[in-house]
Design a protein around this motif. Structure first.
Motif, PDB file in Angstrom:
ATOM      1  N   THR A  50       0.835  -1.199   0.000  1.00 31.79           N
ATOM      2  CA  THR A  50       0.000   0.000   0.000  1.00 31.79           C
ATOM      3  C   THR A  50       0.869   1.247   0.000  1.00 31.79           C
ATOM      4  O   THR A  50       1.843   1.332   0.748  1.00 31.79           O
ATOM      5  CB  THR A  50      -0.906   0.029   1.238  1.00 31.79           C
ATOM      6  N   ALA A  51       0.517   2.193  -0.845  1.00 31.54           N
ATOM      7  CA  ALA A  51       1.153   3.517  -0.821  1.00 31.54           C
ATOM      8  C   ALA A  51       0.376   4.365   0.198  1.00 31.54           C
ATOM      9  O   ALA A  51      -0.595   5.049  -0.138  1.00 31.54           O
ATOM     10  CB  ALA A  51       1.116   4.151  -2.206  1.00 31.54           C
ATOM     11  N   TRP A  52       0.795   4.310   1.445  1.00 31.43           N
ATOM     12  CA  TRP A  52       0.000   4.829   2.549  1.00 31.43           C
ATOM     13  C   TRP A  52      -0.298   6.316   2.431  1.00 31.43           C
ATOM     14  O   TRP A  52      -1.417   6.753   2.729  1.00 31.43           O
ATOM     15  CB  TRP A  52       0.727   4.551   3.871  1.00 31.43           C
ATOM     16  N   LEU A  53       0.648   7.092   2.023  1.00 34.88           N
ATOM     17  CA  LEU A  53       0.503   8.551   2.050  1.00 34.88           C
ATOM     18  C   LEU A  53      -0.071   9.136   0.768  1.00 34.88           C
ATOM     19  O   LEU A  53      -0.425  10.309   0.741  1.00 34.88           O
ATOM     20  CB  LEU A  53       1.858   9.204   2.344  1.00 34.88           C
ATOM     21  N   SER A  54      -0.150   8.351  -0.279  1.00 35.87           N
ATOM     22  CA  SER A  54      -0.676   8.868  -1.546  1.00 35.87           C
ATOM     23  C   SER A  54      -1.978   8.208  -1.971  1.00 35.87           C
ATOM     24  O   SER A  54      -2.556   8.601  -2.987  1.00 35.87           O
ATOM     25  CB  SER A  54       0.372   8.713  -2.656  1.00 35.87           C
ATOM     26  N   THR A  55      -2.424   7.210  -1.226  1.00 32.35           N
ATOM     27  CA  THR A  55      -3.684   6.550  -1.556  1.00 32.35           C
ATOM     28  C   THR A  55      -4.847   7.323  -0.933  1.00 32.35           C
ATOM     29  O   THR A  55      -4.899   7.507   0.283  1.00 32.35           O
ATOM     30  CB  THR A  55      -3.692   5.101  -1.040  1.00 32.35           C
ATOM     31  N   THR A  56      -5.751   7.789  -1.766  1.00 31.91           N
ATOM     32  CA  THR A  56      -6.884   8.580  -1.284  1.00 31.91           C
ATOM     33  C   THR A  56      -8.189   7.799  -1.268  1.00 31.91           C
ATOM     34  O   THR A  56      -9.182   8.274  -0.712  1.00 31.91           O
ATOM     35  CB  THR A  56      -7.058   9.837  -2.145  1.00 31.91           C
ATOM     36  N   SER A  57      -8.223   6.635  -1.887  1.00 31.96           N
ATOM     37  CA  SER A  57      -9.447   5.841  -1.890  1.00 31.96           C
ATOM     38  C   SER A  57      -9.082   4.370  -1.688  1.00 31.96           C
ATOM     39  O   SER A  57      -8.711   3.674  -2.643  1.00 31.96           O
ATOM     40  CB  SER A  57     -10.206   6.013  -3.210  1.00 31.96           C
ATOM     41  N   PRO A  58      -9.153   3.859  -0.438  1.00 29.97           N
ATOM     42  CA  PRO A  58      -9.518   4.567   0.794  1.00 29.97           C
ATOM     43  C   PRO A  58      -8.392   5.480   1.285  1.00 29.97           C
ATOM     44  O   PRO A  58      -7.234   5.271   0.905  1.00 29.97           O
ATOM     45  CB  PRO A  58      -9.759   3.419   1.780  1.00 29.97           C
ATOM     46  N   PRO A  59      -8.728   6.459   2.105  1.00 36.13           N
ATOM     47  CA  PRO A  59      -7.717   7.432   2.542  1.00 36.13           C
ATOM     48  C   PRO A  59      -6.804   6.879   3.631  1.00 36.13           C
ATOM     49  O   PRO A  59      -6.936   7.210   4.819  1.00 36.13           O
ATOM     50  CB  PRO A  59      -8.580   8.603   3.055  1.00 36.13           C
ATOM     51  N   TRP A  60      -5.828   6.056   3.233  1.00 36.30           N
ATOM     52  CA  TRP A  60      -4.942   5.440   4.208  1.00 36.30           C
ATOM     53  C   TRP A  60      -4.034   6.448   4.899  1.00 36.30           C
ATOM     54  O   TRP A  60      -3.459   6.140   5.952  1.00 36.30           O
ATOM     55  CB  TRP A  60      -4.084   4.369   3.530  1.00 36.30           C
ATOM     56  N   TYR A  61      -3.882   7.643   4.324  1.00 37.56           N
ATOM     57  CA  TYR A  61      -3.001   8.628   4.958  1.00 37.56           C
ATOM     58  C   TYR A  61      -3.503   9.031   6.340  1.00 37.56           C
ATOM     59  O   TYR A  61      -2.714   9.438   7.201  1.00 37.56           O
ATOM     60  CB  TYR A  61      -2.859   9.870   4.072  1.00 37.56           C
ATOM     61  N   TRP A  62      -4.808   8.892   6.588  1.00 42.92           N
ATOM     62  CA  TRP A  62      -5.330   9.210   7.919  1.00 42.92           C
ATOM     63  C   TRP A  62      -4.772   8.253   8.964  1.00 42.92           C
ATOM     64  O   TRP A  62      -4.545   8.642  10.116  1.00 42.92           O
ATOM     65  CB  TRP A  62      -6.851   9.159   7.924  1.00 42.92           C
ATOM     66  N   LEU A  63      -4.555   7.004   8.584  1.00 41.40           N
ATOM     67  CA  LEU A  63      -3.969   6.046   9.525  1.00 41.40           C
ATOM     68  C   LEU A  63      -2.584   6.498   9.950  1.00 41.40           C
ATOM     69  O   LEU A  63      -2.225   6.421  11.138  1.00 41.40           O
ATOM     70  CB  LEU A  63      -3.897   4.663   8.878  1.00 41.40           C
ATOM     71  N   VAL A  64      -1.795   6.987   9.013  1.00 40.44           N
ATOM     72  CA  VAL A  64      -0.437   7.432   9.322  1.00 40.44           C
ATOM     73  C   VAL A  64      -0.475   8.670  10.214  1.00 40.44           C
ATOM     74  O   VAL A  64       0.238   8.761  11.223  1.00 40.44           O
ATOM     75  CB  VAL A  64       0.323   7.733   8.017  1.00 40.44           C
ATOM     76  N   ILE A  65      -1.314   9.642   9.861  1.00 39.38           N
ATOM     77  CA  ILE A  65      -1.371  10.902  10.607  1.00 39.38           C
ATOM     78  C   ILE A  65      -1.876  10.679  12.021  1.00 39.38           C
ATOM     79  O   ILE A  65      -1.321  11.207  12.998  1.00 39.38           O
ATOM     80  CB  ILE A  65      -2.263  11.913   9.853  1.00 39.38           C
ATOM     81  N   VAL A  66      -2.928   9.896  12.159  1.00 39.95           N
ATOM     82  CA  VAL A  66      -3.535   9.690  13.477  1.00 39.95           C
ATOM     83  C   VAL A  66      -2.612   8.874  14.379  1.00 39.95           C
ATOM     84  O   VAL A  66      -2.464   9.177  15.566  1.00 39.95           O
ATOM     85  CB  VAL A  66      -4.909   9.013  13.334  1.00 39.95           C
ATOM     86  N   THR A  67      -1.961   7.846  13.836  1.00 46.16           N
ATOM     87  CA  THR A  67      -1.117   7.000  14.684  1.00 46.16           C
ATOM     88  C   THR A  67       0.110   7.745  15.198  1.00 46.16           C
ATOM     89  O   THR A  67       0.511   7.555  16.352  1.00 46.16           O
ATOM     90  CB  THR A  67      -0.671   5.735  13.930  1.00 46.16           C
ATOM     91  N   VAL A  68       0.699   8.607  14.378  1.00 50.45           N
ATOM     92  CA  VAL A  68       1.869   9.335  14.860  1.00 50.45           C
ATOM     93  C   VAL A  68       1.469  10.332  15.943  1.00 50.45           C
ATOM     94  O   VAL A  68       2.164  10.467  16.962  1.00 50.45           O
ATOM     95  CB  VAL A  68       2.607  10.042  13.693  1.00 50.45           C
ATOM     96  N   ARG A  69       0.346  11.015  15.775  1.00 53.27           N
ATOM     97  CA  ARG A  69      -0.109  11.939  16.823  1.00 53.27           C
ATOM     98  C   ARG A  69      -0.511  11.161  18.075  1.00 53.27           C
ATOM     99  O   ARG A  69      -0.256  11.601  19.201  1.00 53.27           O
ATOM    100  CB  ARG A  69      -1.275  12.778  16.294  1.00 53.27           C
ATOM    101  N   LEU A  70      -1.129  10.002  17.889  1.00 56.53           N
ATOM    102  CA  LEU A  70      -1.542   9.181  19.026  1.00 56.53           C
ATOM    103  C   LEU A  70      -0.326   8.726  19.826  1.00 56.53           C
ATOM    104  O   LEU A  70      -0.322   8.759  21.067  1.00 56.53           O
ATOM    105  CB  LEU A  70      -2.328   7.977  18.518  1.00 56.53           C
ATOM    106  N   TRP A  71       0.725   8.296  19.136  1.00 55.36           N
ATOM    107  CA  TRP A  71       1.946   7.852  19.815  1.00 55.36           C
ATOM    108  C   TRP A  71       2.616   8.999  20.563  1.00 55.36           C
ATOM    109  O   TRP A  71       3.155   8.819  21.652  1.00 55.36           O
ATOM    110  CB  TRP A  71       2.900   7.266  18.777  1.00 55.36           C
ATOM    111  N   LEU A  72       2.559  10.197  19.999  1.00 57.30           N
ATOM    112  CA  LEU A  72       3.250  11.333  20.586  1.00 57.30           C
ATOM    113  C   LEU A  72       2.564  11.879  21.833  1.00 57.30           C
ATOM    114  O   LEU A  72       3.234  12.311  22.769  1.00 57.30           O
ATOM    115  CB  LEU A  72       3.369  12.459  19.546  1.00 57.30           C
ATOM    116  N   GLN A  73       1.228  11.874  21.868  1.00 57.00           N
ATOM    117  CA  GLN A  73       0.558  12.598  22.944  1.00 57.00           C
ATOM    118  C   GLN A  73      -0.172  11.721  23.950  1.00 57.00           C
ATOM    119  O   GLN A  73      -0.597  12.230  24.998  1.00 57.00           O
ATOM    120  CB  GLN A  73      -0.416  13.621  22.355  1.00 57.00           C
ATOM    121  N   ALA A  74      -0.345  10.445  23.692  1.00 53.04           N
ATOM    122  CA  ALA A  74      -1.086   9.594  24.629  1.00 53.04           C
ATOM    123  C   ALA A  74      -0.418   9.557  26.002  1.00 53.04           C
ATOM    124  O   ALA A  74      -1.097   9.556  27.037  1.00 53.04           O
ATOM    125  CB  ALA A  74      -1.233   8.184  24.061  1.00 53.04           C
TER     126      ALA A  74
END
Length: 312
Positions: free
Chosen positions: A160-184
């Motif tokens: 999967t091209a995580w950051l360039s695939t818009t259908s489905p929008p896999w880039y949200w998984l990358v963005i949310v997980t990095v913020r989740l790891w940083l602030q939890a």
């Protein structure tokens, strides 16, 4: 001026035992820095928002509220607010649930509690830029590379091209997980402080009354008594979501620029004010609008949840 008058003036300026002088010695540099690097830029940005400030920070063409109306009528800016709303819908409940679960687990540990508390909190000290690059280059990198695609390959799944695939929008998984790891870990500490304020006698009384440990005790005792902490955590999460920039910019931008999707308000304002057009007037107006939205949302949440009420 007589000696008595001079003594009176000196005492008023310096205070008893020169305490006033030492107060300004320690506080003065911080107050000066706060004024120069925070309040002066804020006032200057407010001033710029009423001018046609293209490629200059000292404009002369006054345009009134035209920059504000232009920003509110800009579909790209309103779309960035929609991106923020979607990001908030992902990150706020996920961070809340994870940080609360971590706090409950660490609070129940009988040994090495300080160790696990430090381990979970450690990512909060990491730079958002560094974390975004780790996520982009090591975990979710490309189609044939990265830890995520390597694990998928073990199970025979497609790369999967995580950051360039818009259908489905896999880039949200990358963005949310990095913020989740940083602030939890940071919010886990807040919940731990709230848990340690709960008197153990309440749990003992509940056990005497026949309450079953686990979900029943959590639902009727722990969670209600964490209300003030929960409200504060939600407020901070929403405000931090408004300020999202580093992870979006460093994850999605490349040599070709920033893609048209997943563009939060600060990224849009960055390109408006410092991009090719360098329209500082429009960018300042958008920043003021964003600041007002944050203030209104924060006040509304505080009033809705009753933050600061006597019950808290």
């Amino acid at each position: 001026m007589t000696q008595a008058a001079e003594r009176t003036v000196r005492e008023r300026l310096l205070g008893a035992q020169n305490r006033t002088l030492w107060f300004w010695v320690f506080v003065g540099p911080f107050a000066l820095g706060l004024g120069l690097f925070t309040y002066v830029p804020l006032l200057w940005s407010l001033w710029l928002s009423f001018f046609d400030a293209r490629n200059t920070v000292v404009p002369t063409d006054f345009v009134g509220l035209d920059n504000y109306t232009a920003m509110l009528g800009d579909e790209a800016f309103t779309g960035s607010l929609g991106t923020f709303a979607l990001f908030t819908a992902f990150i706020v409940p996920a961070t809340y649930a994870l940080s609360l679960a971590l706090a409950l687990m660490v609070n129940r540990l009988r040994f090495a509690q300080a160790f696990f508390r430090s381990v979970f909190f450690l990512p909060a000290a990491c730079s958002y830029v560094v974390a975004a690059l780790i996520w982009k280059m090591s975990i979710f990198n490309g189609v044939r590379f990265g830890l995520a695609n390597t694990v998928l390959g073990w199970f025979g799944a497609d790369q999967t091209a995580w950051l360039s695939t818009t259908s489905p929008p896999w880039y949200w998984l990358v963005i949310v997980t990095v913020r989740l790891w940083l602030q939890a870990g940071f919010y886990m500490i807040l919940f731990l402080a709230g848990l340690q304020r709960i008197s153990p006698t309440l749990y003992e009384a509940a056990a005497v009354d026949g309450a079953r440990p686990g979900w029943q005790v959590f639902r009727n005792i722990t969670f209600p008594l964490l209300r003030a902490t929960s409200v504060a955590v939600v407020l901070l999460l929403v405000i931090n979501a408004f300020q999202a920039f580093d992870e979006f910019y460093n994850l999605l931008s490349d040599s070709r620029g920033y893609p048209p999707y997943a563009r939060p308000p600060l990224v849009y304002l960055y390109y408006t004010a410092l991009g090719q057009g360098q329209n500082l007037g429009l960018g300042s107006a958008g920043a003021i609008i964003l600041a007002l939205i944050i203030a209104v949302v924060t006040v509304f949440q505080a009033r809705f949840f009753g933050l600061g009420s006597k019950e808290d």
